[in-house]
Design an enzyme around this catalytic site. Structure first.
Site, PDB file in Angstrom:
ATOM      1  N   THR A 379       0.883  -1.146   0.000  1.00 53.64           N
ATOM      2  CA  THR A 379       0.000   0.000   0.000  1.00 53.64           C
ATOM      3  C   THR A 379       0.923   1.197   0.000  1.00 53.64           C
ATOM      4  OG1 THR A 379      -1.643  -1.269   1.198  1.00 53.64           O
ATOM      5  CG2 THR A 379      -1.750   1.100   1.465  1.00 53.64           C
ATOM      6  N   GLN A 418      -6.678  -7.546  -4.414  1.00 52.58           N
ATOM      7  CA  GLN A 418      -7.425  -7.051  -3.251  1.00 52.58           C
ATOM      8  C   GLN A 418      -8.471  -8.041  -2.753  1.00 52.58           C
ATOM      9  OE1 GLN A 418      -6.345  -4.382  -1.060  1.00 52.58           O
ATOM     10  NE2 GLN A 418      -6.239  -3.446  -3.084  1.00 52.58           N
ATOM     11  N   ASP A 421      -8.406  -9.394   0.697  1.00 50.61           N
ATOM     12  CA  ASP A 421      -8.846  -8.631   1.869  1.00 50.61           C
ATOM     13  C   ASP A 421     -10.258  -9.024   2.313  1.00 50.61           C
ATOM     14  OD1 ASP A 421      -6.609  -7.276   2.600  1.00 50.61           O
ATOM     15  OD2 ASP A 421      -7.173  -5.355   1.737  1.00 50.61           O
ATOM     16  N   GLY A 470       0.920  -0.637   5.159  1.00 52.50           N
ATOM     17  CA  GLY A 470       1.297  -1.699   6.083  1.00 52.50           C
ATOM     18  C   GLY A 470       0.159  -2.593   6.554  1.00 52.50           C
ATOM     19  N   GLY A 471      -0.901  -2.723   5.764  1.00 50.75           N
ATOM     20  CA  GLY A 471      -1.973  -3.658   6.110  1.00 50.75           C
ATOM     21  C   GLY A 471      -2.521  -3.390   7.500  1.00 50.75           C
TER      22      GLY A 471
HETATM   23  N1  GLY Z   1      -4.957  -4.058   1.202  1.00 46.05           N
HETATM   24  C1  GLY Z   1      -4.665  -3.533   2.461  1.00 46.05           C
HETATM   25  C2  GLY Z   1      -5.811  -2.863   3.099  1.00 46.05           C
HETATM   26  O1  GLY Z   1      -6.651  -2.328   2.416  1.00 46.05           O
HETATM   27  O2  GLY Z   1      -5.920  -2.862   4.292  1.00 46.05           O
END
Ligand code: GLY
Length: 571
Positions: A379, A418, A421, A470-471
């Site tokens: 990200t 994505q 997620d 960083g997720g």
């Molecule tokens: N792909 C990471 C987030 O959206 O949290």
């Protein structure tokens, strides 16, 4: 493991570029952030920050500069910057606050069990590799509508710095070379991708000039025709063609029908500041809001800085906020929302279970299978302020590095992954080890829950603008930088540099960057029941702020190659 080893710049580089001052990420906590009066940009790559500063200098506002920066990242930071992904933006222009959701959606043909194997077990490769992992990109339309509503200079001028970077080429950084090498397996799987990013079978060499002709042509028609150049006709068909070729379900109609959504910003107050962040389908703002509210009520300020009591409270609060995240998902299917999770009664009930000097096992906060920890994130966040006080926090992502690894050859950009997620099976951890629930199950047209947390802090004429890459580590990093700044009065760079802690409920671990805990503090926390793990992979925060005296500061995270810069116009 796609994240790069930290690439630390050895010195502060001050470049006079007209009246622009740039500062690379630096590991030294003592460097001040750069300061100026004409606005500021902080982003994940030098050329992207320069693109934003160029637009500010040319008279563009913060939105123009943010869009130009995001587009430049799509060229020079291909692992995260994108046209084939999505994101969120929170803006304040004049007195107006707004937030734009340009998160990807699940394709129409997506089904809740699409990532389960014949035994009903989640197949992680399917939700992470190749076009089956790709959601419908939101960036092309998202950046355009953001500019249409709030930009001040012509669209073409905003796209131009990125187009030039792709057309004339840019110098490959060591970071980019390493990043491509690190993701080699993913990139070489598809000849379409390898032809661009592994020329001659090797990663582009640091110091060489990289030209991206297909992407340059895409950006040229984007500049000329807007997003329809990427989302309709031959472009949409090109995406469908390459997706089908490798077993994906993206269809041209999905691409054409995608719409970003203006949502009510998530607003709240804490520690004397007013905040605006992104509401669902982003969970990061909700986590930060909950944590700030709980910490304020737990008298965070009164506890000694760097001591065990503060670390304990932080862990306990985050444990609960991440447990609540389990209930979140797309606004149409979520089982909780910002209203319920920030309700004073709910916060009070959460607070009442936090004990002094005793960790609550995560299993007692809520029950769920234990995940294995996997960390990855690609990200990228950018923060921008202009001389008029307008501010933008924008986070955008392909999810993992280089998304699903597949590049659309006619258009020159990569597709995201994505879809991972989503909770591919409720209770099964995603690539960040985040355990998610039924509310975030896969469904056609749904937006997958995100941890992104672009955020604005506002107090009088002062503002602070930040977010992170960083997720699941995004909200915890944003939270700690805010606490450092607003409670402990750190300078901007110092607030970002300081070592951080992370807790995400499951697995039940308090992760600590080296030096985040003294040996005595660690010992105390362990005695109180915390399981501690030293961890060097935290999020990267890029921030700008406007001080009460009208000056702007910008600071990039030393954990990566980000660059911050300011404009200092002549009076
Ligand atoms: N792909 C990471 C987030 O959206 O949290």
């Amino acid at each position: 493991m796609s994240e790069l080893p930290a690439f630390r710049w050895s010195a502060v580089l001050l470049i006079l570029l007209g009246l622009v001052t740039l500062q690379s990420g630096t590991h030294a906590a003592s460097f001040p952030a750069t300061r100026g009066r004409g606005g500021a940009v902080a982003a994940g790559e030098r050329a992207a920050t320069e693109a934003g500063l160029e637009i500010l200098q040319a008279g563009g506002n913060a939105v123009d500069a943010a869009v130009a920066t995001a587009l430049a990242l799509a060229v020079v930071q291909p692992d995260a910057g994108n046209l084939g992904g999505g994101g969120f933006a929170v803006v304040k222009v004049g007195k107006e606050l707004a937030s734009l959701d340009f998160r990807e959606t699940a394709p129409t043909a997506a089904r809740r069990d699409m990532y389960l194997d014949s035994d009903g077990r989640p197949d992680d490769a399917a939700s992470r590799e190749g076009p089956l992992a790709a959601g419908v990109p939101g960036t092309p339309t998202g950046l355009y509508v953001l500019h249409q509503r709030f930009g001040s200079i012509p669209w073409r001028e905003v796209v131009d710095p990125a187009r030039r970077l792709a057309d004339d080429g840019f110098v490959v950084s060591r970071r980019l070379q390493l990043s491509v090498a690190d993701s080699r397996k993913r990139l070489e799987r598809y000849p379409e991708t390898a032809a661009v990013w592994l020329p001659g079978g090797e990663p582009p060499q640091a110091g060489s000039r990289m030209r991206l002709p297909a992407l340059a042509a895409t950006l040229e028609s984007y500049a000329e025709h807007g997003p329809t150049a990427l989302t309709t006709g031959a472009a949409a068909e090109a995406i469908e063609r390459v997706s089908r070729k490798y077993g994906g379900i993206l269809r041209a109609s999905d691409i054409t029908d995608y719409r970003p959504v203006w949502r009510q910003p998530l607003t709240f107050e804490a520690f004397g500041w007013r905040f605006a962040s992104m509401d669902l389908p982003a969970s990061g703002g909700i986590i930060v809001a909950q944590a700030l509210a709980l910490l304020e009520s737990l008298d965070w300020k009164a506890h000694p800085r760097f001591g065990a009591a503060r670390a304990h409270l932080l862990a306990e609060v985050l444990r609960r906020s991440f447990a609540d995240r389990y209930l979140l998902g797309d606004p149409t299917t979520t089982l909780a929302d910002s209203k319920t999770l920030l309700d004073p009664d709910w916060l009070a009930s959460r607070r009442s279970t936090i004990r002094d000097q005793r960790a609550t096992p995560s299993a007692d906060v809520a029950r769920s299978p234990q995940p294995t920890l996997q960390e990855s994130s690609d990200t990228t966040h950018l923060s921008v302020a202009d001389a008029y006080g307008n501010v933008v926090a924008l986070t955008t992502t392909l999810n993992d590095a280089y998304g699903c690894g597949l590049l659309v050859p006619e258009l020159g950009f990569l597709l995201n992954n994505q879809m991972d997620d989503f909770a591919t099976a409720p209770g099964h951890p995603n690539m960040y080890g985040l355990v998610q629930g039924e509310a975030n199950a896969v469904g056609p047209g749904k937006r997958m829950l995100s941890s992104m947390a672009p955020i604005l802090g506002l107090r009088g004429s002062a503002s602070v603008v930040l977010g992170a890459r960083g997720g699941g580590r995004i909200p915890t990093a944003v939270l700690q930088v805010l606490l450092n700044l607003l409670v402990d009065d750190d300078g901007l760079q110092t607030a970002i540099d300081r070592p951080r802690l992370h807790h995400q409920w499951l697995p039940d671990r308090l992760r600590a960057e080296a030096d985040a805990l003294s040996p005595e503090t660690r010992k105390k926390l362990e005695a109180w029941g915390h399981q501690i793990e030293v961890w060097d992979r935290t999020a990267m925060v890029h921030a700008v702020r406007r001080l009460h005296d009208g000056q702007y500061e910008a600071a990039a995270d030393p954990r990566g190659p980000g660059v911050a810069g300011v404009v200092d116009p002549l009076p």
